[in-house]
Design a protein around this motif. Structure first.
Motif, PDB file in Angstrom:
ATOM      1  N   LEU A 127      18.706  49.621 -12.660  1.00 31.19           N
ATOM      2  CA  LEU A 127      17.383  49.288 -12.160  1.00 31.19           C
ATOM      3  C   LEU A 127      16.438  49.092 -13.342  1.00 31.19           C
ATOM      4  CD1 LEU A 127      17.073  51.814  -9.182  1.00 31.19           C
ATOM      5  CD2 LEU A 127      17.940  49.460  -9.156  1.00 31.19           C
ATOM      6  N   VAL A 128      15.701  47.996 -13.301  1.00 29.81           N
ATOM      7  CA  VAL A 128      14.787  47.632 -14.376  1.00 29.81           C
ATOM      8  C   VAL A 128      13.371  47.613 -13.809  1.00 29.81           C
ATOM      9  CG1 VAL A 128      14.260  45.945 -16.179  1.00 29.81           C
ATOM     10  CG2 VAL A 128      16.611  46.159 -15.308  1.00 29.81           C
ATOM     11  N   GLY A 129      12.601  48.663 -14.062  1.00 31.37           N
ATOM     12  CA  GLY A 129      11.252  48.769 -13.521  1.00 31.37           C
ATOM     13  C   GLY A 129      10.225  48.201 -14.475  1.00 31.37           C
ATOM     14  N   CYS A 130       9.311  47.404 -13.928  1.00 31.20           N
ATOM     15  CA  CYS A 130       8.253  46.854 -14.773  1.00 31.20           C
ATOM     16  C   CYS A 130       6.994  46.591 -13.948  1.00 31.20           C
ATOM     17  CB  CYS A 130       8.701  45.554 -15.434  1.00 31.20           C
ATOM     18  SG  CYS A 130       7.566  44.964 -16.722  1.00 31.20           S
ATOM     19  N   HIS A 131       5.850  46.930 -14.520  1.00 32.91           N
ATOM     20  CA  HIS A 131       4.545  46.624 -13.933  1.00 32.91           C
ATOM     21  C   HIS A 131       3.851  45.646 -14.874  1.00 32.91           C
ATOM     22  CE1 HIS A 131       0.307  48.224 -12.622  1.00 32.91           C
ATOM     23  NE2 HIS A 131       0.550  47.007 -12.188  1.00 32.91           N
ATOM     24  N   THR A 132       3.865  44.371 -14.530  1.00 37.51           N
ATOM     25  CA  THR A 132       3.323  43.358 -15.426  1.00 37.51           C
ATOM     26  C   THR A 132       1.797  43.442 -15.480  1.00 37.51           C
ATOM     27  OG1 THR A 132       3.010  41.579 -13.804  1.00 37.51           O
ATOM     28  CG2 THR A 132       5.210  41.814 -14.775  1.00 37.51           C
ATOM     29  N   HIS A 133       1.243  42.930 -16.576  1.00 35.51           N
ATOM     30  CA  HIS A 133      -0.209  42.856 -16.710  1.00 35.51           C
ATOM     31  C   HIS A 133      -0.699  41.667 -15.880  1.00 35.51           C
ATOM     32  CE1 HIS A 133      -4.234  42.529 -18.343  1.00 35.51           C
ATOM     33  NE2 HIS A 133      -4.046  43.691 -18.970  1.00 35.51           N
ATOM     34  N   PRO A 134      -1.695  41.865 -15.014  1.00 35.68           N
ATOM     35  CA  PRO A 134      -2.125  40.770 -14.127  1.00 35.68           C
ATOM     36  C   PRO A 134      -2.595  39.523 -14.873  1.00 35.68           C
ATOM     37  CG  PRO A 134      -3.674  42.610 -14.058  1.00 35.68           C
ATOM     38  CD  PRO A 134      -2.448  43.106 -14.752  1.00 35.68           C
ATOM     39  N   ASP A 135      -3.185  39.688 -16.037  1.00 34.02           N
ATOM     40  CA  ASP A 135      -3.687  38.528 -16.775  1.00 34.02           C
ATOM     41  C   ASP A 135      -2.587  37.739 -17.468  1.00 34.02           C
ATOM     42  OD1 ASP A 135      -6.256  39.247 -16.046  1.00 34.02           O
ATOM     43  OD2 ASP A 135      -6.641  40.376 -17.894  1.00 34.02           O
ATOM     44  N   ASN A 136      -1.377  38.288 -17.466  1.00 35.04           N
ATOM     45  CA  ASN A 136      -0.277  37.631 -18.178  1.00 35.04           C
ATOM     46  C   ASN A 136       0.997  37.631 -17.340  1.00 35.04           C
ATOM     47  OD1 ASN A 136       0.526  36.297 -20.562  1.00 35.04           O
ATOM     48  ND2 ASN A 136       1.543  38.138 -21.319  1.00 35.04           N
ATOM     49  N   ALA A 137       0.826  37.609 -16.011  1.00 33.90           N
ATOM     50  CA  ALA A 137       1.964  37.788 -15.099  1.00 33.90           C
ATOM     51  C   ALA A 137       3.058  36.750 -15.319  1.00 33.90           C
ATOM     52  CB  ALA A 137       1.474  37.754 -13.653  1.00 33.90           C
ATOM     53  N   TYR A 138       2.692  35.481 -15.433  1.00 30.16           N
ATOM     54  CA  TYR A 138       3.698  34.418 -15.564  1.00 30.16           C
ATOM     55  C   TYR A 138       4.564  34.629 -16.810  1.00 30.16           C
ATOM     56  CZ  TYR A 138       5.756  29.896 -16.653  1.00 30.16           C
ATOM     57  OH  TYR A 138       6.639  28.897 -16.997  1.00 30.16           O
ATOM     58  N   ASP A 139       3.927  34.824 -17.956  1.00 32.63           N
ATOM     59  CA  ASP A 139       4.668  34.974 -19.205  1.00 32.63           C
ATOM     60  C   ASP A 139       5.529  36.230 -19.211  1.00 32.63           C
ATOM     61  OD1 ASP A 139       3.731  32.613 -20.355  1.00 32.63           O
ATOM     62  OD2 ASP A 139       1.956  33.594 -21.195  1.00 32.63           O
ATOM     63  N   GLU A 140       5.016  37.285 -18.595  1.00 35.58           N
ATOM     64  CA  GLU A 140       5.783  38.532 -18.590  1.00 35.58           C
ATOM     65  C   GLU A 140       6.982  38.464 -17.646  1.00 35.58           C
ATOM     66  OE1 GLU A 140       3.595  42.164 -18.441  1.00 35.58           O
ATOM     67  OE2 GLU A 140       2.163  41.535 -19.980  1.00 35.58           O
ATOM     68  N   ILE A 141       6.813  37.834 -16.491  1.00 31.78           N
ATOM     69  CA  ILE A 141       7.950  37.657 -15.579  1.00 31.78           C
ATOM     70  C   ILE A 141       8.998  36.754 -16.229  1.00 31.78           C
ATOM     71  CG2 ILE A 141       8.703  36.790 -13.331  1.00 31.78           C
ATOM     72  CD1 ILE A 141       5.873  37.486 -12.292  1.00 31.78           C
ATOM     73  N   LYS A 142       8.521  35.717 -16.900  1.00 29.69           N
ATOM     74  CA  LYS A 142       9.421  34.823 -17.628  1.00 29.69           C
ATOM     75  C   LYS A 142      10.216  35.602 -18.674  1.00 29.69           C
ATOM     76  CE  LYS A 142       9.333  30.499 -20.282  1.00 29.69           C
ATOM     77  NZ  LYS A 142       8.449  29.424 -20.840  1.00 29.69           N
ATOM     78  N   ALA A 143       9.547  36.505 -19.399  1.00 31.57           N
ATOM     79  CA  ALA A 143      10.226  37.323 -20.406  1.00 31.57           C
ATOM     80  C   ALA A 143      11.211  38.293 -19.762  1.00 31.57           C
ATOM     81  CB  ALA A 143       9.193  38.085 -21.238  1.00 31.57           C
ATOM     82  N   LEU A 144      10.874  38.809 -18.587  1.00 29.86           N
ATOM     83  CA  LEU A 144      11.789  39.703 -17.876  1.00 29.86           C
ATOM     84  C   LEU A 144      13.114  39.013 -17.584  1.00 29.86           C
ATOM     85  CD1 LEU A 144       9.470  41.490 -15.267  1.00 29.86           C
ATOM     86  CD2 LEU A 144      10.775  42.597 -17.088  1.00 29.86           C
ATOM     87  N   VAL A 145      13.037  37.717 -17.261  1.00 29.83           N
ATOM     88  CA  VAL A 145      14.246  36.960 -16.926  1.00 29.83           C
ATOM     89  C   VAL A 145      14.960  36.476 -18.187  1.00 29.83           C
ATOM     90  CG1 VAL A 145      15.122  34.880 -15.789  1.00 29.83           C
ATOM     91  CG2 VAL A 145      13.340  36.254 -14.689  1.00 29.83           C
ATOM     92  N   ASN A 146      14.231  35.786 -19.054  1.00 32.07           N
ATOM     93  CA  ASN A 146      14.858  35.141 -20.212  1.00 32.07           C
ATOM     94  C   ASN A 146      15.240  36.099 -21.329  1.00 32.07           C
ATOM     95  OD1 ASN A 146      14.789  32.542 -19.143  1.00 32.07           O
ATOM     96  ND2 ASN A 146      12.781  32.086 -20.002  1.00 32.07           N
ATOM     97  N   ASN A 147      14.544  37.218 -21.418  1.00 29.62           N
ATOM     98  CA  ASN A 147      14.809  38.157 -22.515  1.00 29.62           C
ATOM     99  C   ASN A 147      15.400  39.476 -22.031  1.00 29.62           C
ATOM    100  OD1 ASN A 147      11.874  36.696 -23.439  1.00 29.62           O
ATOM    101  ND2 ASN A 147      13.574  36.558 -24.868  1.00 29.62           N
ATOM    102  N   VAL A 148      14.677  40.165 -21.161  1.00 32.80           N
ATOM    103  CA  VAL A 148      15.097  41.504 -20.737  1.00 32.80           C
ATOM    104  C   VAL A 148      16.402  41.459 -19.960  1.00 32.80           C
ATOM    105  CG1 VAL A 148      14.479  43.492 -19.324  1.00 32.80           C
ATOM    106  CG2 VAL A 148      12.739  42.392 -20.740  1.00 32.80           C
ATOM    107  N   TYR A 149      16.480  40.619 -18.949  1.00 35.00           N
ATOM    108  CA  TYR A 149      17.690  40.556 -18.122  1.00 35.00           C
ATOM    109  C   TYR A 149      18.914  40.192 -18.963  1.00 35.00           C
ATOM    110  CZ  TYR A 149      21.191  38.786 -14.890  1.00 35.00           C
ATOM    111  OH  TYR A 149      22.377  38.573 -14.235  1.00 35.00           O
ATOM    112  N   LYS A 150      18.776  39.185 -19.803  1.00 37.90           N
ATOM    113  CA  LYS A 150      19.911  38.764 -20.625  1.00 37.90           C
ATOM    114  C   LYS A 150      20.351  39.867 -21.578  1.00 37.90           C
ATOM    115  CE  LYS A 150      18.986  33.788 -20.453  1.00 37.90           C
ATOM    116  NZ  LYS A 150      18.591  32.578 -21.230  1.00 37.90           N
ATOM    117  N   ASP A 151      19.389  40.603 -22.123  1.00 41.38           N
ATOM    118  CA  ASP A 151      19.701  41.692 -23.037  1.00 41.38           C
ATOM    119  C   ASP A 151      20.474  42.798 -22.321  1.00 41.38           C
ATOM    120  OD1 ASP A 151      19.052  42.983 -25.791  1.00 41.38           O
ATOM    121  OD2 ASP A 151      18.413  44.511 -24.356  1.00 41.38           O
TER     122      ASP A 151
END
Length: 284
Positions: A127-151
């Motif tokens: 389980l990968v828990g994350c509370h993104t910053h509202p002002d940067n939601a798109y970039d952070e969700i993108k990083a969750l997929v492209n960086n965190v998930y792959k790692d």
């Protein structure tokens, strides 16, 4: 009857000492948390001592809970803990860690916990828990997929290769714990993935990014995960497409306020509904 565990994620708005000492609010929070075999709590501002007291409130003699918690996380002066409560008579924690290597991409870096079922030890879930910053939601969700998930996926594949080699060279007979090359990874939490934080154009772009990584939303764009009158799907699960049918049962939003009939009390509990899914345990 299908065996399953209920896993949830709940942003408990500003969950600190003041809320903890409100008996009326805490009765509702404790009742909600007891729904789950494993639940991720966000916006936690409790001390370690109060977290232990919370675990005591949720536990009974027949249904004991334990917990793992991050340190306060955040790049700014605002910080919060990620807290996982879990039924200790059903699940064991294999490892837990915050992914600090992506702190330049995500304001409150994800907190990862890998669980193993006590009765069926070959059933494991990350389980990968994350509370993104509202002002940067798109970039952070993108990083969750492209960086965190792959790692995380690469780490699990490495562990699985090691487990396979161990079984081949050292493990003989039925006492060996079988390796599971389809251990599911679930990304979950308040992603602020709706409304003014993430418009439809950005949602469509994220849809493509998820699809390119063989991932899918577990909570759809049209869902409502907020207690407020507006309809917004802030809270999300991200599932692996290949593992969705095998591991994941029903996915729901628990609208706890429907039975309270008290709007003020409801909003005192949180401005978010818990989201939840069924993890199938009848896996051969």
């Amino acid at each position: 009857m299908t065996k399953k565990s209920i896993i949830g994620a709940f942003n408990i708005k500003e969950f600190g000492e003041k809320k903890f000492n409100n008996d009326d609010v805490m009765k509702i929070i404790v009742k909600i948390l007891k729904r789950y075999d494993i639940v991720l709590c966000q916006e936690v501002h409790l001390s370690e001592e109060l977290i232990k007291q919370l675990v005591d409130k949720v536990s009974t003699s027949s249904i004991p809970y334990s917990y793992v918690s991050s340190q306060p996380i955040g790049r700014s002066s605002y910080k919060e803990r990620y807290l996982y409560l879990y039924r200790s008579n059903k699940w064991n924690v294999l490892e837990n860690y915050a992914i600090e290597k992506f702190c330049n991409k995500i304001s409150r870096v994800p907190y990862v916990v890998r669980f193993q079922n006590l009765k069926k030890t070959y059933i494991r879930i990350t389980l990968v828990g994350c509370h993104t910053h509202p002002d940067n939601a798109y970039d952070e969700i993108k990083a969750l997929v492209n960086n965190v998930y792959k790692d995380i996926k690469a780490k699990l594949e490495k562990k699985d290769r090691f487990s396979f080699l161990f079984n081949v060279f050292y493990c003989f007979g039925s006492s060996c714990i079988s390796s599971n090359d389809n251990e599911p990874i679930i990304i979950m939490g308040d992603f602020n993935a709706s409304g003014s934080y993430l418009n439809k154009t950005k949602q469509t772009e994220l849809d493509k990014i998820l699809k390119n990584n063989d991932l899918m939303w577990g909570i759809g764009h049209s869902s409502d995960t907020t207690v407020a009158s507006k309809c917004n799907a802030y809270d999300r699960f991200v599932f692996e497409i290949k593992n969705k049918e095998r591991w994941i049962g029903n996915t729901r939003i628990f609208k706890f306020d429907k039975k309270l009939n008290d709007k003020k009390l409801s909003t005192s509990v949180s401005d978010h509904y818990p989201i939840e899914f069924e993890l199938k345990l009848d896996i051969a």
